[in-house]
Design a protein around this motif. Structure first.
Motif, PDB file in Angstrom:
ATOM      1  N   ALA A  80      34.596  47.715 -64.384  1.00 44.39           N
ATOM      2  CA  ALA A  80      34.955  47.632 -65.807  1.00 44.39           C
ATOM      3  C   ALA A  80      33.732  47.658 -66.708  1.00 44.39           C
ATOM      4  N   SER A  81      32.567  48.035 -66.165  1.00 40.28           N
ATOM      5  CA  SER A  81      31.320  47.951 -66.924  1.00 40.28           C
ATOM      6  C   SER A  81      31.279  48.908 -68.113  1.00 40.28           C
ATOM      7  N   SER A  82      32.060  49.961 -68.088  1.00 38.06           N
ATOM      8  CA  SER A  82      32.023  50.932 -69.187  1.00 38.06           C
ATOM      9  C   SER A  82      33.205  50.791 -70.141  1.00 38.06           C
ATOM     10  N   MET A  83      34.057  49.812 -69.932  1.00 37.91           N
ATOM     11  CA  MET A  83      35.224  49.652 -70.793  1.00 37.91           C
ATOM     12  C   MET A  83      34.836  49.065 -72.137  1.00 37.91           C
ATOM     13  N   THR A  84      35.500  49.549 -73.202  1.00 39.22           N
ATOM     14  CA  THR A  84      35.272  49.055 -74.554  1.00 39.22           C
ATOM     15  C   THR A  84      36.613  48.757 -75.203  1.00 39.22           C
ATOM     16  N   SER A  85      36.572  48.325 -76.464  1.00 42.42           N
ATOM     17  CA  SER A  85      37.800  47.996 -77.183  1.00 42.42           C
ATOM     18  C   SER A  85      38.663  49.221 -77.449  1.00 42.42           C
TER      19      SER A  85
END
Length: 234
Positions: A116-121
């Motif tokens: 999930a390191s690249s997940m954003t809002s």
């Protein structure tokens, strides 16, 4: 490092001594208010419940959950390791089911396993992010347990474990009665008592892990809304 427990409660039927540590460092700035309950108290939690919620609806979040989007350590995690506990919801009068959904306005309010390191809002929730299984197949390491969880509480598509980076269920394909595919959305169950199980293992990412799951990193944990469902007449 920071370890955060905000607005959380713990229940135990016997406490001889409690110490909380994070990588061998004793926590500071921790305020604990002990409350004792009579054995006949109507709000006494069932045996085995680490948390107990009394309302027909509310919000449950994992320990150390960060409110800020993108607050997860990209090399590690915010959710805690080596957990195995139950969050229990008292069944309200006239209600027979419970529905679990991601917190509105927080697109990453369910990141339990995977990278999930690249997940954003603004990261869209996709069916590829939905993972589920049972005690013999699927979600073997970090997961939430919702017994009998499905789209509408139907048992023939029910799953036991839910993980990944989006909450979802197994939706029956059109024209089918049993075969189903992943779909993003709330999970409902009529299994009683109302219990949300939380299980995490000791590993989170890295090139070498005991569970051979190096893709697990930067998972925030979960922040879920529960709504009890009225009993169906007839």
């Amino acid at each position: 490092e920071m370890f955060t427990i905000v607005r959380s409660h713990f229940l135990s039927d016997h406490i001889h001594g409690v110490s909380l540590y994070r990588k061998s460092k004793l926590l500071s700035n921790l305020v604990i208010i002990p409350l004792q309950y009579e054995c006949t108290s109507p709000i006494l939690a069932p045996v085995g419940c680490l948390q107990y919620w009394l309302d027909a609806s509310g919000v449950v979040q994992s320990f150390n959950y960060k409110e800020e989007i993108g607050s997860a350590d990209p090399t590690g995690t915010n959710h805690l390791s080596n957990l195995d506990y139950s969050v229990c919801i008292r069944m309200a009068s006239g209600y027979c089911g419970i529905r679990w959904s991601q917190y509105p306005g927080d697109m990453v309010s369910f990141t339990v396993s995977g990278d999930a390191s690249s997940m954003t809002s603004t990261t869209p929730l996709t069916v590829q992010s939905v993972k589920y299984g049972d005690d013999t197949n699927g979600c073997p390491y970090d997961f939430l347990r919702i017994p009998g969880g499905s789209e509408d509480g139907s048992t023939h598509t029910a799953r036991e474990r839910f993980c990944g980076q989006a909450l979802g269920f197994c939706r029956v394909s059109q024209g089918q009665t049993v075969n189903c595919n992943a779909a993003v959305g709330a999970v409902m169950t009529y299994s009683k008592p109302f219990v949300l199980g939380v299980v995490t293992d000791e590993d989170e990412g890295g090139s070498q892990t005991a569970n051979n799951a190096p893709q697990d990193k930067a998972n925030r944990g979960f922040k879920l809304v529960f709504n009890q469902q009225p009993c169906m007449s007839g």
